[in-house]
Motif scaffolding. Structure first.
Motif, PDB file in Angstrom:
ATOM      1  N   LEU A  21      50.828  88.957  46.670  1.00  0.00           N
ATOM      2  CA  LEU A  21      50.837  87.718  45.897  1.00  0.00           C
ATOM      3  C   LEU A  21      52.261  87.382  45.492  1.00  0.00           C
ATOM      4  CD1 LEU A  21      47.739  88.654  43.748  1.00  0.00           C
ATOM      5  CD2 LEU A  21      47.805  86.821  45.449  1.00  0.00           C
ATOM      6  N   GLU A  22      52.427  86.225  44.877  1.00  0.00           N
ATOM      7  CA  GLU A  22      53.749  85.780  44.434  1.00  0.00           C
ATOM      8  C   GLU A  22      53.699  85.509  42.935  1.00  0.00           C
ATOM      9  OE1 GLU A  22      56.753  81.972  45.195  1.00  0.00           O
ATOM     10  OE2 GLU A  22      54.850  82.073  46.257  1.00  0.00           O
ATOM     11  N   LEU A  23      54.698  85.990  42.214  1.00  0.00           N
ATOM     12  CA  LEU A  23      54.831  85.674  40.796  1.00  0.00           C
ATOM     13  C   LEU A  23      55.630  84.384  40.709  1.00  0.00           C
ATOM     14  CD1 LEU A  23      54.459  86.347  37.801  1.00  0.00           C
ATOM     15  CD2 LEU A  23      56.509  87.778  37.934  1.00  0.00           C
ATOM     16  N   LEU A  24      54.953  83.279  40.379  1.00  0.00           N
ATOM     17  CA  LEU A  24      55.619  81.980  40.305  1.00  0.00           C
ATOM     18  C   LEU A  24      56.582  81.925  39.134  1.00  0.00           C
ATOM     19  CD1 LEU A  24      52.575  79.636  40.958  1.00  0.00           C
ATOM     20  CD2 LEU A  24      54.344  80.346  42.587  1.00  0.00           C
ATOM     21  N   GLY A  25      56.182  82.500  38.020  1.00  0.00           N
ATOM     22  CA  GLY A  25      56.982  82.486  36.806  1.00  0.00           C
ATOM     23  C   GLY A  25      56.119  82.916  35.644  1.00  0.00           C
ATOM     24  N   ILE A  26      56.734  82.937  34.462  1.00  0.00           N
ATOM     25  CA  ILE A  26      55.992  83.361  33.278  1.00  0.00           C
ATOM     26  C   ILE A  26      56.263  82.407  32.119  1.00  0.00           C
ATOM     27  CG2 ILE A  26      56.192  85.793  33.968  1.00  0.00           C
ATOM     28  CD1 ILE A  26      58.077  86.048  31.443  1.00  0.00           C
ATOM     29  N   ILE A  41      50.417  83.476  39.012  1.00  0.00           N
ATOM     30  CA  ILE A  41      50.491  84.071  40.344  1.00  0.00           C
ATOM     31  C   ILE A  41      49.886  83.116  41.362  1.00  0.00           C
ATOM     32  CG2 ILE A  41      50.465  86.441  39.485  1.00  0.00           C
ATOM     33  CD1 ILE A  41      47.464  86.555  40.311  1.00  0.00           C
ATOM     34  N   ASP A  42      50.318  83.276  42.612  1.00  0.00           N
ATOM     35  CA  ASP A  42      49.769  82.443  43.681  1.00  0.00           C
ATOM     36  C   ASP A  42      49.851  83.221  44.983  1.00  0.00           C
ATOM     37  OD1 ASP A  42      48.601  80.259  44.887  1.00  0.00           O
ATOM     38  OD2 ASP A  42      50.330  78.933  44.681  1.00  0.00           O
ATOM     39  N   VAL A  43      49.181  82.687  45.987  1.00  0.00           N
ATOM     40  CA  VAL A  43      49.273  83.219  47.333  1.00  0.00           C
ATOM     41  C   VAL A  43      50.598  82.729  47.913  1.00  0.00           C
ATOM     42  CG1 VAL A  43      48.180  83.202  49.603  1.00  0.00           C
ATOM     43  CG2 VAL A  43      46.768  83.163  47.545  1.00  0.00           C
ATOM     44  N   PRO A  44      51.384  83.584  48.577  1.00  0.00           N
ATOM     45  CA  PRO A  44      52.651  83.116  49.154  1.00  0.00           C
ATOM     46  C   PRO A  44      52.434  81.967  50.128  1.00  0.00           C
ATOM     47  CG  PRO A  44      52.503  85.512  49.248  1.00  0.00           C
ATOM     48  CD  PRO A  44      51.158  85.015  48.808  1.00  0.00           C
ATOM     49  N   GLN A  45      53.426  81.090  50.231  1.00  0.00           N
ATOM     50  CA  GLN A  45      53.337  79.902  51.094  1.00  0.00           C
ATOM     51  C   GLN A  45      53.029  80.249  52.533  1.00  0.00           C
ATOM     52  OE1 GLN A  45      56.977  77.589  49.758  1.00  0.00           O
ATOM     53  NE2 GLN A  45      55.761  76.039  50.801  1.00  0.00           N
ATOM     54  N   GLN A  52      42.997  81.546  48.418  1.00  0.00           N
ATOM     55  CA  GLN A  52      43.391  81.089  47.094  1.00  0.00           C
ATOM     56  C   GLN A  52      43.302  82.260  46.126  1.00  0.00           C
ATOM     57  OE1 GLN A  52      40.992  77.739  45.984  1.00  0.00           O
ATOM     58  NE2 GLN A  52      42.019  76.372  47.400  1.00  0.00           N
ATOM     59  N   VAL A  53      44.032  82.154  45.033  1.00  0.00           N
ATOM     60  CA  VAL A  53      43.981  83.184  44.012  1.00  0.00           C
ATOM     61  C   VAL A  53      42.602  83.159  43.361  1.00  0.00           C
ATOM     62  CG1 VAL A  53      44.895  83.899  41.773  1.00  0.00           C
ATOM     63  CG2 VAL A  53      46.445  83.141  43.552  1.00  0.00           C
ATOM     64  N   GLY A  54      41.996  84.322  43.255  1.00  0.00           N
ATOM     65  CA  GLY A  54      40.684  84.439  42.621  1.00  0.00           C
ATOM     66  C   GLY A  54      40.763  85.279  41.357  1.00  0.00           C
ATOM     67  N   ILE A  55      39.655  85.348  40.666  1.00  0.00           N
ATOM     68  CA  ILE A  55      39.582  86.126  39.426  1.00  0.00           C
ATOM     69  C   ILE A  55      39.916  87.589  39.702  1.00  0.00           C
ATOM     70  CG2 ILE A  55      38.000  86.968  37.639  1.00  0.00           C
ATOM     71  CD1 ILE A  55      36.606  84.222  37.825  1.00  0.00           C
ATOM     72  N   ARG A 100      59.389  72.096  46.972  1.00  0.00           N
ATOM     73  CA  ARG A 100      58.105  72.196  47.681  1.00  0.00           C
ATOM     74  C   ARG A 100      57.193  71.016  47.346  1.00  0.00           C
ATOM     75  NH1 ARG A 100      53.721  77.076  46.755  1.00  0.00           N
ATOM     76  NH2 ARG A 100      52.069  76.164  48.001  1.00  0.00           N
ATOM     77  N   PHE A 101      57.347  70.467  46.148  1.00  0.00           N
ATOM     78  CA  PHE A 101      56.463  69.385  45.717  1.00  0.00           C
ATOM     79  C   PHE A 101      57.188  68.041  45.601  1.00  0.00           C
ATOM     80  CE2 PHE A 101      54.377  73.297  44.462  1.00  0.00           C
ATOM     81  CZ  PHE A 101      53.124  73.097  45.035  1.00  0.00           C
ATOM     82  N   THR A 102      58.243  67.858  46.410  1.00  0.00           N
ATOM     83  CA  THR A 102      58.939  66.573  46.460  1.00  0.00           C
ATOM     84  C   THR A 102      57.931  65.476  46.806  1.00  0.00           C
ATOM     85  OG1 THR A 102      61.004  67.620  47.131  1.00  0.00           O
ATOM     86  CG2 THR A 102      60.785  65.288  47.619  1.00  0.00           C
TER      87      THR A 102
END
Length: 196
Positions: A21-26, A41-45, A52-55, A100-102
C-alpha cells in the motif's frame, strides 16, 4: 506538513509500502488530553486498477504501525490512531498528488494568507517548481506547496453518479428525505468505513 508530521511519515511509509500500500500522508492534530493521528492509505497508482483499500487493509496497517509507534515513540502524549482510505474527497499532501489530479477542483487552506485569503476553492491547473496554479473563477492563483496547510479534492457528485441530473432543470438540489427523486449516497468523508 509540520516537522512532527514529516517525521511520522518518514517512519511509517516503508512499513505501509511493505504491505503493498501507499501512505498518502497523515493528519497529526495535537489537543489537550490527547492527540489524533490519522493515516491515509491507498493502493499504489501502478497496482491493479480494480483494487481498492478495504477495511481489512486499514485494520492490518493499524496493527503494524501501532507496534512500530510504540517502539519508536514519536508522540510522547496520549493519542488516538486512525487509518483511513482517502475517500471521494481525497486529501492532497504532495505536489505529485496535486499533479495526478490536474483538472479537478480542490478546497485548500493556506498556512499564511496570500493575496488576502487563507481559504480557496479552485481547479488545479498546473504543478511546477513546488507551486500549484489554481483557476478560481477564471483567475490564476499560485500557491507554494509549502504554504498549503490542508487540501482536499471537491467531489463531482454528478460525475460519480451519486446525484441525478434532471434535463433542462439544472443540477439536482435538495436533501435526502425530501420527495424530489434525487439519488444521494451519504458516506463519511473519510474513515475505514467508506472503503469499498
Amino acid at each position: 506538513m509540520s516537522d512532527k508530521s514529516t517525521e511520522i511519515v518518514e517512519l511509517l511509509a516503508p512499513t505501509v509500502q511493505s504491505m503493498g500500500l501507499e501512505l498518502l500522508g497523515i493528519e497529526y492534530l495535537p489537543a489537550p488530553g490527547g492527540a489524533l493521528l490519522r493515516l491515509y492509505i491507498d493502493v499504489p497508482q501502478d497496482a491493479d486498477p480494480e483494487r481498492q483499500v478495504g477495511i481489512e487493509d486499514c485494520e492490518a496497517v493499524s496493527h503494524e504501525v501501532s507496534a512500530q509507534l510504540d517502539v519508536a515513540d514519536p508522540i510522547s502524549s496520549h493519542y488516538t490512531l486512525e487509518v483511513s482510505s482517502p475517500g471521494v474527497d481525497r486529501p492532497l499532501f504532495t505536489a505529485a498528488q496535486f499533479a495526478r489530479f490536474t483538472g479537478q477542483s480542490a478546497k485548500v487552506v493556506l498556512k499564511l494568507p496570500q493575496d488576502g485569503r487563507r481559504r480557496l476553492t479552485g481547479r488545479i491547473d498546473a504543478v511546477e517548481d513546488g507551486s500549484i496554479t489554481f483557476d478560481i473563477d477564471g483567475n490564476p492563483f499560485v500557491a507554494a506547496v509549502d504554504n498549503i496547510e490542508k487540501a482536499r479534492l471537491v467531489p463531482d457528485w454528478e460525475a460519480l453518479g451519486l446525484v441525478k441530473h434532471k434535463p433542462g432543470k439544472g443540477p439536482a438540489r435538495g436533501k435526502a428525505g425530501r420527495n424530489n427523486n434525487q439519488t444521494t449516497n451519504e458516506q463519511p468523508a473519510n474513515g475505514a468505513a467508506d472503503a469499498e
